[in-house]
Design a protein around this motif. Sequence first.
Motif, PDB file in Angstrom:
ATOM      1  N   PHE A 224       1.008  -1.267   0.008  1.00 34.28           N
ATOM      2  CA  PHE A 224       0.068  -0.066  -0.028  1.00 34.28           C
ATOM      3  C   PHE A 224       0.885   1.264   0.105  1.00 34.28           C
ATOM      4  O   PHE A 224       0.637   2.356  -0.867  1.00 34.28           O
ATOM      5  N   ASP A 225       1.812   1.370   0.901  1.00 28.97           N
ATOM      6  CA  ASP A 225       2.901   2.508   0.881  1.00 28.97           C
ATOM      7  C   ASP A 225       3.667   2.841  -0.444  1.00 28.97           C
ATOM      8  O   ASP A 225       3.637   3.870  -0.732  1.00 28.97           O
ATOM      9  N   ARG A 226       3.843   1.638  -1.160  1.00 29.24           N
ATOM     10  CA  ARG A 226       4.492   1.745  -2.441  1.00 29.24           C
ATOM     11  C   ARG A 226       3.546   2.472  -3.611  1.00 29.24           C
ATOM     12  O   ARG A 226       3.973   3.387  -4.254  1.00 29.24           O
ATOM     13  N   ASP A 230       2.965   8.611  -3.398  1.00 26.89           N
ATOM     14  CA  ASP A 230       3.200   9.896  -3.967  1.00 26.89           C
ATOM     15  C   ASP A 230       2.117  10.976  -4.059  1.00 26.89           C
ATOM     16  O   ASP A 230       2.017  11.994  -4.356  1.00 26.89           O
ATOM     17  N   LEU A 231       0.946  10.416  -3.116  1.00 31.01           N
ATOM     18  CA  LEU A 231      -0.053  11.256  -2.686  1.00 31.01           C
ATOM     19  C   LEU A 231      -0.065  12.171  -1.658  1.00 31.01           C
ATOM     20  O   LEU A 231       0.670  12.022  -0.785  1.00 31.01           O
ATOM     21  N   PRO A 232      -0.539  13.515  -2.026  1.00 33.16           N
ATOM     22  CA  PRO A 232      -0.264  14.498  -0.913  1.00 33.16           C
ATOM     23  C   PRO A 232      -1.211  14.376   0.235  1.00 33.16           C
ATOM     24  O   PRO A 232      -2.334  13.801   0.109  1.00 33.16           O
ATOM     25  N   ARG A 233      -0.522  14.837   1.500  1.00 35.89           N
ATOM     26  CA  ARG A 233      -1.347  14.761   2.702  1.00 35.89           C
ATOM     27  C   ARG A 233      -1.133  15.784   3.472  1.00 35.89           C
ATOM     28  O   ARG A 233       0.321  16.377   3.463  1.00 35.89           O
ATOM     29  N   PRO A 234      -1.858  16.086   4.390  1.00 35.90           N
ATOM     30  CA  PRO A 234      -3.247  15.736   4.499  1.00 35.90           C
ATOM     31  C   PRO A 234      -4.250  16.276   3.400  1.00 35.90           C
ATOM     32  O   PRO A 234      -3.844  17.343   2.918  1.00 35.90           O
ATOM     33  N   LEU A 235      -5.385  15.882   3.166  1.00 38.46           N
ATOM     34  CA  LEU A 235      -6.156  16.205   2.291  1.00 38.46           C
ATOM     35  C   LEU A 235      -6.527  17.539   2.314  1.00 38.46           C
ATOM     36  O   LEU A 235      -7.073  18.011   3.710  1.00 38.46           O
TER      37      LEU A 235
END
Length: 242
Positions: A224-226, A230-235
């Motif tokens: 899941f981490d891989r 690349d997703l920005p956090r927090p939303l």
Amino acid sequence: MTAAFTEALLGARRPVIMELKRQDAAGRDLFGGRSVEDVVTAYEDAGAPCLSVVTGRWFGGTRALLHQVARSTELPLLQKDFITHRSQVEQSREDGASAVLLTAALLPKSTLGSLIEHAVQLGLTPFVEVTTEAETLRVPRARDCVIAVNNKDITTRERGPAHLGRSTDLLPSLRRTGTPCPVSASGIEHPDGAARLLREGFAGVLVGTGLLRAESLSRWIDDFDREHQDLPRPLERPQKSQ
């Protein structure tokens, strides 16, 4: 207003609500000899921001399960059951929950609004489950709610296949409500599917059977981490209207 459950999910590096349920929809055991404490510890080690606890009898649940989980962790807890009365919301808080499941398909609009109002007054997060756009659009006080798309069909006791496309289709409707925390729930088995839903714009995903049946929870999390790194956090949260 956001409560502890929502804050934990929005601020999480791994926005996966990890679920405890004793059996699947067909009645097959999911704990595999593990104790409640074993599962909770594994989820905490996996970085769960919050937990879901299924107390509904379809899945072998009881209130005692929620009591056990609440004694074993300080993470915010969602109680998943068919809640239809204000007294059940009050009982949920007494039993240690931070959020309560409200199923829009089962509740008249007035009842849904009353239960949401009561939950918020008690400091609980209403976790409102929807399956259609019409259900989504009749959720009041959406800014105080987590709104979650159920990818399975409750009319068959969730025994049929999941339709993750339902989440994709309903996400624009969820965004229009102003909820700070749209979630995709149920039927998410694999880490790539979970990461894809987050990439599409969900603030969190709820995963139960997929984690409980995983040969290695740590491997599931690594995969899941891989996919998710690349997703920005927090939303970014919707701005409140003046």
